[in-house]
Scaffold this active site. Sequence first.
Site, PDB file in Angstrom:
ATOM      1  N   HIS A 159       0.829  -1.210   0.000  1.00  0.00           N
ATOM      2  CA  HIS A 159       0.000   0.000   0.000  1.00  0.00           C
ATOM      3  C   HIS A 159       0.862   1.258   0.000  1.00  0.00           C
ATOM      4  O   HIS A 159       0.507   2.253   0.648  1.00  0.00           O
ATOM      5  CB  HIS A 159      -0.920   0.002   1.226  1.00  0.00           C
ATOM      6  CG  HIS A 159      -1.837  -1.169   1.277  1.00  0.00           C
ATOM      7  ND1 HIS A 159      -2.223  -1.792   2.436  1.00  0.00           N
ATOM      8  CD2 HIS A 159      -2.454  -1.857   0.271  1.00  0.00           C
ATOM      9  CE1 HIS A 159      -3.034  -2.796   2.162  1.00  0.00           C
ATOM     10  NE2 HIS A 159      -3.177  -2.863   0.852  1.00  0.00           N
TER      11      HIS A 159
HETATM   12  C1  LIG Z   1       0.136  -7.631  -4.809  1.00  0.00           C
HETATM   13  C2  LIG Z   1      -0.714  -6.444  -4.444  1.00  0.00           C
HETATM   14  C3  LIG Z   1      -1.883  -6.635  -3.713  1.00  0.00           C
HETATM   15  C4  LIG Z   1      -2.675  -5.531  -3.389  1.00  0.00           C
HETATM   16  N1  LIG Z   1      -3.896  -5.754  -2.825  1.00  0.00           N
HETATM   17  C5  LIG Z   1      -4.754  -4.709  -2.692  1.00  0.00           C
HETATM   18  C6  LIG Z   1      -6.096  -4.933  -2.346  1.00  0.00           C
HETATM   19  O1  LIG Z   1      -6.553  -6.063  -2.217  1.00  0.00           O
HETATM   20  N2  LIG Z   1      -6.898  -3.850  -2.186  1.00  0.00           N
HETATM   21  C7  LIG Z   1      -6.438  -2.565  -2.352  1.00  0.00           C
HETATM   22  O2  LIG Z   1      -7.201  -1.612  -2.159  1.00  0.00           O
HETATM   23  N3  LIG Z   1      -5.180  -2.337  -2.706  1.00  0.00           N
HETATM   24  C8  LIG Z   1      -4.339  -3.375  -2.934  1.00  0.00           C
HETATM   25  N4  LIG Z   1      -3.083  -3.155  -3.398  1.00  0.00           N
HETATM   26  C9  LIG Z   1      -2.664  -1.768  -3.627  1.00  0.00           C
HETATM   27  C10 LIG Z   1      -3.340  -1.112  -4.834  1.00  0.00           C
HETATM   28  O3  LIG Z   1      -3.587  -2.047  -5.855  1.00  0.00           O
HETATM   29  C11 LIG Z   1      -2.434   0.018  -5.326  1.00  0.00           C
HETATM   30  O4  LIG Z   1      -2.218   0.944  -4.277  1.00  0.00           O
HETATM   31  C12 LIG Z   1      -3.027   0.783  -6.489  1.00  0.00           C
HETATM   32  O5  LIG Z   1      -3.376  -0.085  -7.534  1.00  0.00           O
HETATM   33  C13 LIG Z   1      -1.999   1.808  -6.949  1.00  0.00           C
HETATM   34  O6  LIG Z   1      -2.425   2.434  -8.128  1.00  0.00           O
HETATM   35  P1  LIG Z   1      -1.416   3.385  -8.903  1.00  0.00           P
HETATM   36  O7  LIG Z   1      -2.169   3.947 -10.030  1.00  0.00           O
HETATM   37  O8  LIG Z   1      -0.784   4.305  -7.928  1.00  0.00           O
HETATM   38  O9  LIG Z   1      -0.222   2.446  -9.412  1.00  0.00           O
HETATM   39  P2  LIG Z   1      -0.247   1.089 -10.212  1.00  0.00           P
HETATM   40  O10 LIG Z   1      -1.630   0.543 -10.285  1.00  0.00           O
HETATM   41  O11 LIG Z   1       0.807   0.237  -9.625  1.00  0.00           O
HETATM   42  O12 LIG Z   1       0.122   1.513 -11.698  1.00  0.00           O
HETATM   43  C14 LIG Z   1       1.375   1.967 -12.114  1.00  0.00           C
HETATM   44  C15 LIG Z   1       1.573   1.523 -13.548  1.00  0.00           C
HETATM   45  O13 LIG Z   1       2.677   2.219 -14.090  1.00  0.00           O
HETATM   46  C16 LIG Z   1       3.462   1.324 -14.828  1.00  0.00           C
HETATM   47  N5  LIG Z   1       4.819   1.862 -14.876  1.00  0.00           N
HETATM   48  C17 LIG Z   1       5.735   1.914 -13.880  1.00  0.00           C
HETATM   49  N6  LIG Z   1       6.853   2.503 -14.314  1.00  0.00           N
HETATM   50  C18 LIG Z   1       6.635   2.847 -15.597  1.00  0.00           C
HETATM   51  C19 LIG Z   1       7.424   3.504 -16.573  1.00  0.00           C
HETATM   52  N7  LIG Z   1       8.659   3.953 -16.319  1.00  0.00           N
HETATM   53  N8  LIG Z   1       6.892   3.671 -17.807  1.00  0.00           N
HETATM   54  C20 LIG Z   1       5.629   3.236 -18.107  1.00  0.00           C
HETATM   55  N9  LIG Z   1       4.849   2.605 -17.211  1.00  0.00           N
HETATM   56  C21 LIG Z   1       5.349   2.431 -15.961  1.00  0.00           C
HETATM   57  C22 LIG Z   1       3.352   0.024 -14.064  1.00  0.00           C
HETATM   58  O14 LIG Z   1       3.726  -1.071 -14.868  1.00  0.00           O
HETATM   59  C23 LIG Z   1       1.908   0.034 -13.662  1.00  0.00           C
HETATM   60  O15 LIG Z   1       1.073  -0.555 -14.631  1.00  0.00           O
HETATM   61  C24 LIG Z   1      -2.267  -4.218  -3.737  1.00  0.00           C
HETATM   62  C25 LIG Z   1      -1.086  -4.036  -4.467  1.00  0.00           C
HETATM   63  C26 LIG Z   1      -0.323  -5.134  -4.850  1.00  0.00           C
HETATM   64  C27 LIG Z   1       0.910  -4.904  -5.663  1.00  0.00           C
END
Ligand SMILES: Cc1cc2nc3c(=O)[nH]c(=O)nc-3n(C[C@H](O)[C@H](O)[C@H](O)COP(=O)(O)OP(=O)(O)OC[C@H]3O[C@@H](n4cnc5c(N)ncnc54)[C@H](O)[C@@H]3O)c2cc1C
Length: 533
Positions: free
Chosen positions: A470
């Site tokens: 998280h």
């Molecule tokens: C294993 C796991 C279990 C989890 N379980 C839960 C749950 O059950 N419930 C819940 O609420 N939260 C959960 N979380 C947390 C939640 O999913 C995340 O906090 C949330 O999805 C984050 O969203 P985001 O948009 O910040 O990043 P992300 O969804 O991580 O998206 C970032 C994206 O950017 C891409 N990226 C990274 N670097 C680059 C780059 N240089 N160039 C292009 N693309 C890039 C990545 O590949 C990824 O697709 C979990 C997370 C994980 C990893």
Amino acid sequence: MTEYDYVIVGAGSAGCVLASRLSNDRNVTVALLEAGPGDTHPYVHMPRGVAKLMSMPTHMWFYTTRPEVHNAMKPDYWLRGKVLGGSSSVNGMVWVRGQPRDFDDLAALTSADWSWERISRAYEAIENHQLGPGPARGGAGPLRISLPTFRNALTEAVNAAGAKMGWPVKEDVNAPDDGAGVGYMPRTIWKGKRQSAAVAFLKPALQRPNLTVITGAITHRVLFDGTRAVGVEVLRNGQRQQLATRREVLVCAGAVASPGVLERSGIGNPERLAALGVPLVHASPAVGENATEHRALRMQWRLKRPLSLNTAFQGWRLPLSVLQYYLTADGPMSGAAIDMRACFRSTPDQERPDIQTQFGLFSWDLQGSGSALEREHGFCAVTNPIRPVSRSSVHIRSCNPQELPEITANYGSAVQDRADTVAAARALRRFANQEPLASLIKSETLPGSAAQSDEEILAALDNYGCAGMHTVGSCRMGKDTASVVDPQLRVRGVEGLRVMDASVMPFIPAGNTNAPTLAMAWLAADIIQRTRA
Ligand SMILES: Cc1cc2nc3c(=O)[nH]c(=O)nc-3n(C[C@H](O)[C@H](O)[C@H](O)COP(=O)(O)OP(=O)(O)OC[C@H]3O[C@@H](n4cnc5c(N)ncnc54)[C@H](O)[C@@H]3O)c2cc1C
């Protein structure tokens, strides 16, 4: 060079919402760039496929922390999704909104745009909840949310034991109050299929001619004309390519990767960037600092009766579970990682509930590889302080976008977090002693009844604990000029560049982070349109 109005870096929870909402205006063009592949793999869509996804480097970033300096805690994995949908395509699918007060606290540090009043409206717009519309709950949005279909004597005993602890048993554990209670965990699953941000928000927009999605594209850096962002440089199929933007670059690479995108682009701590030979565009020492993560204690109990799902995932029963899934979209493979939740006060003097426990109807074989399940029946409680005090950092080691960053978790730096975890473990032992749960339990297997002192419980946290996944805060939003982004998500010191993902949250809203990230991204689209560069 191809030019777009908005270039979005990262197709995760936030990136998919932004791409969908911004491209809803057919007069603007949007490019969505994702480092990972499309989300066609069946393990992404079958909820319990998550166990297999966790070991697939094609779909995961295996970020690893440095060894702790404060204690003997082993290096930890901060996993993230590397696939369309990002972490929402690989996560545990539990849906926890956070508490109203968290967002009002966030608004006080930023702006009224992030108050509970606005966030709750975003949840109402986003959700299509099995329970139908309710207080701060949506019934007609694009994201389907359901409750667990599996209930048995163990799950009912968890509720009953919770009630004896004074935790209210809730139909909706996300009711907009202080969070206290126990109940079945809502999940981003519908008819047996994972509802990722890609499924709920991006797929319906994919036919739009003004939206371009490019997978397999790692963003190396943001390109500047002076201090104005004018595009990005990406690495794709081993080739460097550039994309231009007429309006803005929106960094949505997640809390572990977004600081790196900024640092490689010349925004960060000047000494750090100079040491890596990155020309400075704007000095922002807060980039990569203030990261916050949950470190969870795993507790486990052995059951007297076959009431867990352990055997459904092993041996000859596993193919039967998979068959049942494909025939009925139900059964063990259709469930989330976690089935129930409790939120409670570690000690009665806490001003508000400070602990989250997530109950899984399985138990790990932690003496083995750590990822396999026990052969005997057991259940687990994954427990952590909801608002940890310790702060971590995430920084690039080089300018190579494929090299993983250096993460200093620093979990042990806050005595408070460790004391709260010990108090939570003792509260959970009292919970496990309540009937009818107590009669179902044979023994506590982790930390185990021999672990009584604070030190013994903390040894279990250090040896068998895990990250909550998280992470937030590494590109902190704030009113103060030391923050990385301002309350409208604009990166300070430059123009035409914003960050919108979990990294902008200055602290973790009580619980898990997918729901808050989606709700914030939903509101961010309005803010971007209102304050566009
Ligand atoms: C294993 C796991 C279990 C989890 N379980 C839960 C749950 O059950 N419930 C819940 O609420 N939260 C959960 N979380 C947390 C939640 O999913 C995340 O906090 C949330 O999805 C984050 O969203 P985001 O948009 O910040 O990043 P992300 O969804 O991580 O998206 C970032 C994206 O950017 C891409 N990226 C990274 N670097 C680059 C780059 N240089 N160039 C292009 N693309 C890039 C990545 O590949 C990824 O697709 C979990 C997370 C994980 C990893």
